[in-house]
Design an enzyme around this catalytic site. Structure first.
Site, PDB file in Angstrom:
ATOM      1  N   PRO A   1      27.239 -39.985  10.585  1.00  0.00           N
ATOM      2  CA  PRO A   1      27.188 -40.474   9.209  1.00  0.00           C
ATOM      3  C   PRO A   1      28.171 -39.811   8.255  1.00  0.00           C
ATOM      4  CG  PRO A   1      25.399 -38.957   9.594  1.00  0.00           C
ATOM      5  CD  PRO A   1      26.075 -39.150  10.922  1.00  0.00           C
TER       6      PRO A   1
ATOM      7  N   ASP B   1      38.408 -44.922  11.445  1.00  0.00           N
ATOM      8  CA  ASP B   1      38.000 -45.797  10.355  1.00  0.00           C
ATOM      9  C   ASP B   1      38.074 -45.078   9.020  1.00  0.00           C
ATOM     10  OD1 ASP B   1      37.566 -47.877  12.055  1.00  0.00           O
ATOM     11  OD2 ASP B   1      35.392 -47.648  12.147  1.00  0.00           O
TER      12      ASP B   1
ATOM     13  N   LYS C   1      39.173 -49.632   8.675  1.00  0.00           N
ATOM     14  CA  LYS C   1      38.097 -50.621   8.650  1.00  0.00           C
ATOM     15  C   LYS C   1      36.962 -50.151   7.745  1.00  0.00           C
ATOM     16  CE  LYS C   1      36.724 -52.758  12.306  1.00  0.00           C
ATOM     17  NZ  LYS C   1      36.938 -54.125  11.833  1.00  0.00           N
TER      18      LYS C   1
ATOM     19  N   GLY D   1      32.658 -44.669  12.389  1.00  0.00           N
ATOM     20  CA  GLY D   1      31.559 -44.078  11.655  1.00  0.00           C
ATOM     21  C   GLY D   1      30.225 -44.425  12.298  1.00  0.00           C
ATOM     22  N   GLY D   2      29.272 -43.495  12.209  1.00  0.00           N
ATOM     23  CA  GLY D   2      27.945 -43.740  12.762  1.00  0.00           C
ATOM     24  C   GLY D   2      27.955 -43.810  14.268  1.00  0.00           C
TER      25      GLY D   2
ATOM     26  N   ILE E   1      26.384 -49.829  16.893  1.00  0.00           N
ATOM     27  CA  ILE E   1      25.571 -50.406  15.819  1.00  0.00           C
ATOM     28  C   ILE E   1      26.515 -50.896  14.727  1.00  0.00           C
ATOM     29  CG2 ILE E   1      23.780 -49.991  14.091  1.00  0.00           C
ATOM     30  CD1 ILE E   1      22.539 -47.960  15.940  1.00  0.00           C
TER      31      ILE E   1
ATOM     32  N   THR F   1      23.399 -42.633  13.849  1.00  0.00           N
ATOM     33  CA  THR F   1      23.581 -43.749  12.929  1.00  0.00           C
ATOM     34  C   THR F   1      23.032 -43.402  11.549  1.00  0.00           C
ATOM     35  OG1 THR F   1      23.328 -46.137  12.710  1.00  0.00           O
ATOM     36  CG2 THR F   1      21.398 -44.914  13.488  1.00  0.00           C
TER      37      THR F   1
ATOM     38  N   MET G   1      25.387 -51.924   4.913  1.00  0.00           N
ATOM     39  CA  MET G   1      26.297 -52.615   3.986  1.00  0.00           C
ATOM     40  C   MET G   1      25.496 -53.532   3.052  1.00  0.00           C
ATOM     41  SD  MET G   1      29.363 -53.430   6.732  1.00  0.00           S
ATOM     42  CE  MET G   1      28.229 -53.799   8.093  1.00  0.00           C
TER      43      MET G   1
END
Length: 265
Positions: free
Chosen positions: A17, A40, A61, A92-93, A97, A122, A175
């Site tokens: 995270p 990213d 991204k 990320g994460g 997922i 995550t 998001m």
């Protein structure tokens, strides 16, 4: 590890995270051996510093703002592997997922490039930990559903709202800032109680982290305090109601407690 990271291999690595201390030990070792890292936008400089020997390539991204399209990213990682480089695709994460891992796995497979996955923590797990909460709750929250609120421009957010509105589930909405009002309306219309607890997590695990507690009915109001470019996760369900440990905890939770009381009034 050397045998696992041969030249010409691609590793899809979860950066977690944001907090470098939440990286897995395997992720750290892979970063330390990579020749090139495609990362990213949300991956921080402290994590990238673990790959000091590698070429670092931003592929930028981020929800709604992609500096490179997915096909271009696929081409870059395949080409680097075909050149005999040890490639890390840093996401990320957790890569699996909402990380678009399938496209990159298929691109590698189509060109005979070996590809592996190193999982990461995550955001939903990290947010629950920061909020001193659980994602499940015996007898009340027996299901955990991950969903994304990101849709293409002009497209309606499509989910099975009736299935998501059952009261025995925790929803982790990635998001979710822009779509929060639509999500709240749809869930309430499908039967989810307006007083269902909600936790909004911004910049999860970073020094700038914010946790805001409220109710499903108040969700459209609460997200107005969040800037457009702030990474935002929504947790919805009985399991994320603020505990006494959270509400009486350190200064980090004082805004949380005040927001929760306001939203309940």
């Amino acid at each position: 590890m050397d045998d696992l990271f041969c030249r010409g291999t691609v590793w899809l690595v979860g950066a977690g995270p944001g907090d470098p201390e939440l990286l897995t030990r395997k992720a750290e070792r892979l970063l330390g051996q990579a020749d090139i890292v495609f990362y990213d936008a949300l991956v921080g400089s402290e994590i990238l510093a673990l790959a000091v020997q590698a070429e670092l390539v931003s592929v930028g991204k981020r929800a709604g703002r992609h500096s490179k399209d997915q096909a271009s990213i696929d081409e870059l990682i395949v080409r680097a592997a075909q050149e005999g480089r040890r490639v890390v695709r840093l996401k990320g994460g957790d890569p699996s997922i909402f990380g678009r891992s399938t496209e990159e796995i298929e691109a590698c497979a189509a060109h005979g490039v070996p590809v592996r996955i190193c999982p990461g923590i995550t955001a939903a797990s990290a947010a629950a930990a920061s909020g001193i909460a659980s994602l499940t709750l015996r007898g009340l929250a027996r299901k955990l559903t991950f969903l994304t609120a990101h849709a293409r421009a002009g497209e309606k957010l499509e989910h099975d709202w009736a299935a998501l509105a059952t009261g025995d589930a925790t929803l982790a909405v990635y998001m979710g800032r822009v779509a929060a009002p639509e999500i709240a309306r749809a869930l309430i219309a499908a039967g989810r109680a307006p007083e269902t607890p909600v936790m909004i997590a911004v910049d999860v695990s970073l020094p700038s982290e914010r946790l805001i507690h409220g109710t499903l009915a108040a969700l459209p109001f609460l997200v107005r305090t969040i800037a457009d470019n702030d990474p935002t996760l929504l947790l919805i369900g009985e399991a994320v109601q603020p505990s006494s440990a959270a509400l009486s905890g350190p200064d980090h939770f004082k805004e949380t407690a005040a927001a929760y009381r306001y939203a309940r009034e």
